[in-house]
Scaffold this motif. Structure first.
Motif, PDB file in Angstrom:
ATOM      1  N   ALA A 138      74.559  78.929  44.277  1.00 29.45           N
ATOM      2  CA  ALA A 138      74.034  80.242  44.666  1.00 29.45           C
ATOM      3  C   ALA A 138      73.422  80.974  43.474  1.00 29.45           C
ATOM      4  CB  ALA A 138      75.134  81.087  45.297  1.00 29.45           C
ATOM      5  N   ILE A 139      74.087  80.924  42.331  1.00 29.62           N
ATOM      6  CA  ILE A 139      73.556  81.588  41.136  1.00 29.62           C
ATOM      7  C   ILE A 139      72.244  80.935  40.715  1.00 29.62           C
ATOM      8  CG2 ILE A 139      73.968  82.015  38.680  1.00 29.62           C
ATOM      9  CD1 ILE A 139      76.978  82.297  39.454  1.00 29.62           C
ATOM     10  N   GLY A 140      72.203  79.604  40.701  1.00 34.89           N
ATOM     11  CA  GLY A 140      70.964  78.905  40.351  1.00 34.89           C
ATOM     12  C   GLY A 140      69.841  79.226  41.322  1.00 34.89           C
ATOM     13  N   ALA A 141      70.155  79.300  42.615  1.00 32.42           N
ATOM     14  CA  ALA A 141      69.141  79.613  43.619  1.00 32.42           C
ATOM     15  C   ALA A 141      68.632  81.042  43.462  1.00 32.42           C
ATOM     16  CB  ALA A 141      69.706  79.395  45.018  1.00 32.42           C
ATOM     17  N   ILE A 142      69.520  81.975  43.164  1.00 35.48           N
ATOM     18  CA  ILE A 142      69.095  83.363  42.944  1.00 35.48           C
ATOM     19  C   ILE A 142      68.176  83.446  41.733  1.00 35.48           C
ATOM     20  CG2 ILE A 142      69.928  85.658  42.250  1.00 35.48           C
ATOM     21  CD1 ILE A 142      72.387  85.079  44.078  1.00 35.48           C
ATOM     22  N   ILE A 143      68.489  82.718  40.684  1.00 34.91           N
ATOM     23  CA  ILE A 143      67.627  82.700  39.504  1.00 34.91           C
ATOM     24  C   ILE A 143      66.268  82.101  39.854  1.00 34.91           C
ATOM     25  CG2 ILE A 143      67.330  81.646  37.218  1.00 34.91           C
ATOM     26  CD1 ILE A 143      70.345  82.082  36.806  1.00 34.91           C
ATOM     27  N   LEU A 144      66.248  81.038  40.668  1.00 36.53           N
ATOM     28  CA  LEU A 144      64.972  80.446  41.084  1.00 36.53           C
ATOM     29  C   LEU A 144      64.137  81.431  41.901  1.00 36.53           C
ATOM     30  CD1 LEU A 144      65.864  76.779  42.050  1.00 36.53           C
ATOM     31  CD2 LEU A 144      64.509  77.564  40.122  1.00 36.53           C
ATOM     32  N   VAL A 145      64.774  82.150  42.812  1.00 37.75           N
ATOM     33  CA  VAL A 145      64.050  83.149  43.594  1.00 37.75           C
ATOM     34  C   VAL A 145      63.477  84.219  42.662  1.00 37.75           C
ATOM     35  CG1 VAL A 145      64.336  85.016  45.283  1.00 37.75           C
ATOM     36  CG2 VAL A 145      65.279  82.757  45.749  1.00 37.75           C
ATOM     37  N   GLY A 146      64.296  84.688  41.729  1.00 36.80           N
ATOM     38  CA  GLY A 146      63.823  85.688  40.776  1.00 36.80           C
ATOM     39  C   GLY A 146      62.693  85.177  39.898  1.00 36.80           C
ATOM     40  N   SER A 147      62.780  83.925  39.479  1.00 34.11           N
ATOM     41  CA  SER A 147      61.738  83.371  38.611  1.00 34.11           C
ATOM     42  C   SER A 147      60.409  83.246  39.331  1.00 34.11           C
ATOM     43  CB  SER A 147      62.165  82.004  38.070  1.00 34.11           C
ATOM     44  OG  SER A 147      62.081  81.016  39.084  1.00 34.11           O
ATOM     45  N   SER A 148      60.444  83.029  40.630  1.00 35.99           N
ATOM     46  CA  SER A 148      59.195  82.904  41.369  1.00 35.99           C
ATOM     47  C   SER A 148      58.503  84.254  41.542  1.00 35.99           C
ATOM     48  CB  SER A 148      59.438  82.253  42.726  1.00 35.99           C
ATOM     49  OG  SER A 148      60.222  83.084  43.534  1.00 35.99           O
ATOM     50  N   LEU A 149      59.217  85.334  41.306  1.00 36.47           N
ATOM     51  CA  LEU A 149      58.648  86.672  41.426  1.00 36.47           C
ATOM     52  C   LEU A 149      58.197  87.240  40.082  1.00 36.47           C
ATOM     53  CD1 LEU A 149      61.261  88.088  43.946  1.00 36.47           C
ATOM     54  CD2 LEU A 149      59.014  87.109  44.451  1.00 36.47           C
ATOM     55  N   LEU A 150      58.307  86.452  39.029  1.00 41.64           N
ATOM     56  CA  LEU A 150      57.898  86.860  37.691  1.00 41.64           C
ATOM     57  C   LEU A 150      56.614  86.144  37.289  1.00 41.64           C
ATOM     58  CD1 LEU A 150      61.353  86.737  35.891  1.00 41.64           C
ATOM     59  CD2 LEU A 150      60.067  88.773  36.503  1.00 41.64           C
ATOM     60  N   PRO A 151      55.920  86.656  36.249  1.00 47.53           N
ATOM     61  CA  PRO A 151      54.720  85.956  35.764  1.00 47.53           C
ATOM     62  C   PRO A 151      55.067  84.578  35.206  1.00 47.53           C
ATOM     63  CG  PRO A 151      54.827  88.181  34.880  1.00 47.53           C
ATOM     64  CD  PRO A 151      56.123  87.926  35.574  1.00 47.53           C
ATOM     65  N   TRP A 152      54.238  83.585  35.534  1.00 49.01           N
ATOM     66  CA  TRP A 152      54.448  82.221  35.050  1.00 49.01           C
ATOM     67  C   TRP A 152      53.560  81.893  33.865  1.00 49.01           C
ATOM     68  CZ3 TRP A 152      56.625  77.422  37.224  1.00 49.01           C
ATOM     69  CH2 TRP A 152      57.769  77.690  37.974  1.00 49.01           C
ATOM     70  N   TRP A 153      52.518  82.646  33.663  1.00 51.18           N
ATOM     71  CA  TRP A 153      51.639  82.423  32.512  1.00 51.18           C
ATOM     72  C   TRP A 153      50.893  83.712  32.208  1.00 51.18           C
ATOM     73  CZ3 TRP A 153      46.478  83.230  33.437  1.00 51.18           C
ATOM     74  CH2 TRP A 153      46.053  83.165  34.764  1.00 51.18           C
TER      75      TRP A 153
END
Length: 146
Positions: free
Chosen positions: A14-29
Motif C-alpha cells: 500500500a505504501i509503495g502504491a501510494i508513492i507510485l500514485v503520487g509520483s505520477s502526479l509530479l513532474p517527470w522531466w
C-alpha cells in the motif's frame, strides 16, 4: 468479523502504491529554467503523452490499493487476494516504468538521467517498496502454509 491474514506485506504494498500514485502526479522531466537557460519546460508524468507508461503504472498502483483493501471488506477469503496477483501488478508497474524511461531517453532532449524530475525518481522508490511488499506477501503465505 474479518478473516485473519498477516498484513505487513500488504501495508508495504500500500505504501509503495501510494508513492507510485503520487509520483505520477509530479513532474517527470524539466528542461531549462536555470541561469542563462531558456524558460522552463516540464511535464507531469500522468498527463504527458510522451510517456504513456506512467498512466499504466498509475492504474497498476490503484489496482494494488484496491487489492490491499479486500481483506477489510470481506469476512471470508477472496480468491483474487493471492500473491500471484500482486506479482502480476508489480510486473505491470515495472514494465510501465521501464517503458516510460525508454521513451523519455529516446524522445526527449533532457540531460540523462533527469535530475529535476521528482516523479521519475519517486516512482523508482515506489517500485522498490512495492517489490519488497510483494516479497513479504509471498513470505507470509509461505509461512502460513508450513
Amino acid at each position: 468479523m474479518h478473516y485473519a491474514t498477516p498484513m505487513r506485506g500488504r501495508w508495504i504494498v500500500a505504501i509503495g502504491a501510494i508513492i507510485l500514485v503520487g509520483s505520477s502526479l509530479l513532474p517527470w522531466w524539466q528542461i531549462g529554467g536555470g541561469v542563462g537557460e531558456l524558460s522552463t519546460q516540464s511535464s507531469v508524468g500522468i498527463s504527458d503523452p510522451r510517456v504513456p507508461g506512467v498512466f499504466v503504472m498509475f492504474l497498476a498502483a490503484i489496482a494494488c490499493l484496491l487489492l490491499v483493501t479486500l481483506p477489510f471488506a470481506s469476512e471470508k477469503p477472496i480468491p483474487i487476494d493471492h500473491p500471484v496477483v500482486y506479482l502480476g501488478l508489480l510486473a505491470l508497474a515495472v514494465f510501465a516504468y521501464v517503458w516510460s524511461v525508454a521513451l523519455l531517453a529516446q524522445r526527449l532532449l533532457v540531460p540523462w538521467p533527469p535530475t529535476r524530475g521528482w516523479g521519475f525518481w519517486l516512482a523508482a522508490v515506489g517500485l522498490i517498496l512495492l517489490a519488497r511488499g510483494v516479497f513479504e506477501v509471498f513470505e507470509e503465505r509461505r509461512r502460513r502454509l508450513y
